[in-house]
Design an enzyme around this catalytic site. Structure first.
Site, PDB file in Angstrom:
ATOM      1  N   GLY A   1       0.803  -1.214   0.000  1.00 37.08           N
ATOM      2  CA  GLY A   1       0.000   0.000   0.000  1.00 37.08           C
ATOM      3  C   GLY A   1       0.840   1.269   0.000  1.00 37.08           C
ATOM      4  CB  SER A   2       0.014   4.634   1.299  1.00 39.15           C
ATOM      5  OG  SER A   2      -1.216   4.736   0.594  1.00 39.15           O
TER       6      SER A   2
END
Length: 572
Positions: free
Chosen positions: A290-291
């Site tokens: 993810g981020s």
């Protein structure tokens, strides 16, 4: 009459001749046995009375970096029997059963089942006191052998890392298995004299001394290990999460200072042993990050020269179509510079940057910081993760890769990548062994770029509205990034309501010492964003670790958030 006397005389001489003949044969046989077959008979006699029995070797001790024991071998006793002899001692089975702590019926069944054999274990890993009690019974057919048993003082706190041995003290999991040849001793041999019942009646000589195994000093700091274990456990309980991992890495040396997983197990009590509990998730489980990878996309963009820290990107209303896919931001941002792309954790912003620079710089950066590559730790069963060749990437794949989807990594790889950011862009070899001096490092990211990204990540944590405000550490400047990744469904695609919450970062910013990565699997209550679930764990572990390591504060003027005050932000 004369004939009868002659017959008797002949019979007498015949009998006499027979005795002489028998005596001659016996004498000849004795001479043959004592002179010509002496060596053979001696060997046969020895084979029936002289035995070589093993001398158990002491397995090497495993310690943390400060000499605290993590695995030690303690003396125990193995009680065994010759069932062919023991079967004739039924009147004393009740005494033996009492010492063994089992029913007389159960013991009788075991003995009768093995009645035709000459060996059976009665009990292994007995305390020396109980073994002596069994010996004191002096029951024919009962024998004792000295052994060692592995004991783990830290129990479940270091179980996944240290691993376990089997009952024969051979490594079966973790570092016990990885360094089995180093830790295992070489058994010795001693010669003893036994009677017909197999009882040792005299020690003859030691033929070979046992060689103890070599000790192993790990890079782990047991103080940090306990801290990480406690905070991760508390977070899983608070958010009713399925599992979690946490890794702490020394950014300069590459030493892993702590590695914990939940659920865990007690290696001193094998009843808690299960495939689910024993899995070292930090090294075996792979996930889409993810981020948490957005800082590396920004670093790749800065490395091309096409983007500068003050460069801006228009994310509009936070929605972007790429082919048949729609990319969305959690919050609208308008026009963002690169720092605010990270602070807002803008999927649209980082996707536009990635599409501008193309696949190759992103692929190169992700590979160089260690995503989906061999860590060199040599841990049994360690996963490499997965990263597709960039030549197959389309626009949708480039965008997805830029914000952490479409490839998989481990928690250790994530911690290592952030350690590179904290080490002026230099990569130090990861290790589980204590290093006496700092080894060579490999330049990965330009130092000015790593410094720039670190300052951006400091803003993510310290500035209001940033996605990492819950990761703040009183007294220290820290840098980090949260991530929230949907889990893949078994049938394909992604689940609707199952997430991994992540946070990774470095501290202190002025002179980075450690990198910490937190992964929490499927939080079910109280939120699921990485900035809400994983960031507070990072904060507490980073704060405790820096104090335990006597790292000088670099932000004493910071206004500490009062206990109970609501902190806004921290969703990504």
């Amino acid at each position: 009459m004369t004939k009868l006397k002659g017959f008797g005389f002949k019979r007498y001489h015949l009998i006499l001749l027979g005795f002489v003949t028998l005596a001659s044969i016996a004498t000849a046989r004795i001479v043959q046995l004592h002179i010509y077959q002496h060596e053979f008979l001696s060997e046969q006699g020895d084979a029936r009375s002289v035995r070589n029995i093993p001398i158990s070797a002491h397995r090497g001790t495993i310690t943390d970096r400060n000499g605290e024991p993590l695995a030690v071998s303690t003396p125990v006793v193995t009680l065994w029997a010759n069932p062919k002899v023991l079967i004739n001692q039924k009147s004393r089975w009740s005494e033996l059963a009492k010492v063994l702590g089992e029913s007389e019926k159960s013991l009788a069944e075991r003995i009768e089942k093995n009645a035709q054999r000459e060996f059976m274990y009665l009990e292994r890993s007995m305390t020396p006191e109980r073994g002596q009690a069994a010996q004191d019974l002096r029951i024919p057919g009962i024998h004792v052998r000295e052994d060692f048993r592995r004991y783990y003082p830290a129990g479940e706190v270091t179980a996944h890392l240290v691993g376990i041995t089997d009952i024969d003290e051979q490594g079966r999991e973790g570092l016990e298995l990885a360094y089995n040849e180093w830790l295992a001793g070489v058994p010795g041999k001693r010669q003893v004299l036994k009677n017909l019942r197999g009882d040792v009646i005299r020690d003859v000589q030691v033929l070979q001394n046992a060689k103890p195994g070599q000790s192993l000093a790990l890079s782990i700091d047991l103080r940090l290990q306990y801290l990480a274990h406690r905070e991760l456990r508390n977070a899983l309980q608070e958010f009713k999460a399925k599992a979690g991992s946490l890794v702490i890495v020394d950014v300069k040396t590459g030493e892993i200072l702590a590695l914990v997983n939940h659920p865990t197990y007690n290696p001193n009590n094998r009843s808690t042993y299960s495939a689910e509990a024993i899995r070292n998730r930090a090294l075996v489980d792979v996930f889409e990050p993810g981020s948490t990878v957005k800082p590396f996309t920004i670093a790749a963009a800065l490395g091309t020269g096409r983007w500068q820290p003050q460069s801006t990107v228009d994310v509009g209303n936070g929605v972007m179509k790429v082919g048949r896919y729609t990319i969305r931001d959690v919050s609208r941002g308008g026009v963002l510079d690169l720092t605010n792309v990270l602070k807002k954790s803008s999927n649209v912003g980082v996707s536009k940057i990635a599409l501008d620079i193309g696949a190759e710089p992103i692929y190169t950066m992700m590979q160089q910081v260690g995503f989906s590559t061999d860590t060199g730790l040599g841990f049994p069963g360690e996963s490499l993760g997965y990263f597709p060749a960039y030549r197959r990437w389309g626009s949708a794949e480039i965008a997805a890769m830029s914000y952490g989807y479409g490839f998989s990594i481990t928690a250790v790889q994530l911690a290592h990548a952030y350690a590179i950011l904290g080490n002026n862009g230099q990569s130090s070899q990861l290790t589980f062994l204590q290093q006496e001096k700092q080894g060579p490092s490999i330049p990965i990211i330009e130092p000015d770029i790593s410094h720039t990204v670190m300052e951006m990540l400091r803003s993510v944590v310290e500035d209001e509205g940033g996605g990492g405000v819950r990761a703040r550490v009183p007294g220290y400047h820290v840098a980090g990034k949260s991530g929230t990744a949907k889990k893949q469904a078994a049938s394909g695609g992604y689940t609707k309501d199952s997430y991994r919450s992540l946070f990774a970062g470095v501290g202190p910013v002025s002179e980075p010492r450690i990198a910490v990565a937190v992964v929490i699997d499927e939080p079910r209550e109280g939120g699921f964003y990485g900035g809400v679930v994983a960031a507070p764990v990072f904060s507490r572990v980073m704060a405790g670790s820096l104090r335990l390591l006597n790292v000088r504060p670099d932000n004493l003027a910071q206004q500490v958030v009062k206990q109970g005050q609501v902190v806004r932000g921290g969703r990504s």
